[in-house]
Design a protein around this motif. Structure first.
Motif, PDB file in Angstrom:
ATOM      1  N   UNK A 151      17.391 -61.153  30.427  1.00  0.00           N
ATOM      2  CA  UNK A 151      17.926 -59.796  30.508  1.00  0.00           C
ATOM      3  C   UNK A 151      19.447 -59.891  30.458  1.00  0.00           C
ATOM      4  N   UNK A 152      20.041 -59.248  29.460  1.00  0.00           N
ATOM      5  CA  UNK A 152      21.492 -59.314  29.281  1.00  0.00           C
ATOM      6  C   UNK A 152      22.220 -58.228  30.065  1.00  0.00           C
ATOM      7  N   UNK A 153      21.590 -57.039  30.166  1.00  0.00           N
ATOM      8  CA  UNK A 153      22.260 -55.927  30.834  1.00  0.00           C
ATOM      9  C   UNK A 153      21.222 -54.955  31.368  1.00  0.00           C
ATOM     10  N   UNK A 154      21.494 -54.351  32.499  1.00  0.00           N
ATOM     11  CA  UNK A 154      20.648 -53.286  33.051  1.00  0.00           C
ATOM     12  C   UNK A 154      21.546 -52.116  33.427  1.00  0.00           C
ATOM     13  N   UNK A 155      21.122 -50.921  33.009  1.00  0.00           N
ATOM     14  CA  UNK A 155      21.831 -49.704  33.413  1.00  0.00           C
ATOM     15  C   UNK A 155      20.837 -48.804  34.118  1.00  0.00           C
TER      16      UNK A 155
END
Length: 118
Positions: free
Chosen positions: A46-50
């Motif tokens: 997972x590179x990014x979570x918003x």
């Protein structure tokens, strides 16, 4: 949608949201004998979570983050045709292939033990 994640799978990066389905090439072993329909999967790249207004960015991946989902079915992509021709040499070659892909649905996005649903 207020919650989404960017994952790396199959040599590409995808923006995924809970409750939606996606087609992925080169997914795990892509052989229905090993991973059948309704098999639960977890993706740790997972590179990014918003989530709402909070953005978490990894370097290169987030620690303690994962995307949970399940495989719906396997399928073949549309046929790709490769046509090679040498002018003035009378040589022509036509090849084609279809890539395997898996369709999976994202059930939830997890970060530090907290799960975000639809």
């Amino acid at each position: 949608m207020s919650t989404y994640a960017i994952i790396e799978t199959g040599g590409e990066q995808l923006r995924v949201e809970p409750g939606r389905f996606y087609d992925v090439r080169h997914f795990a072993s892509l052989k229905p004998n090993f991973l059948g329909p309704n098999t639960k999967i977890s993706i740790y790249r997972v590179l990014m979570i918003r989530h709402e207004s909070i953005t978490n960015i990894g370097h290169p991946w987030l620690v303690n983050a994962m995307v949970k989902g399940r495989i719906l079915h396997y399928r073949l992509e549309n046929k790709i045709t490769i046509y090679k021709m040498r002018s003035k040499k009378k040589t022509r070659r036509k090849l084609g292939h279809r890539q395997n892909s898996a369709r999976f649905v994202v059930d939830s996005i997890c970060l530090d033990g907290e799960e975000f649903y639809e």
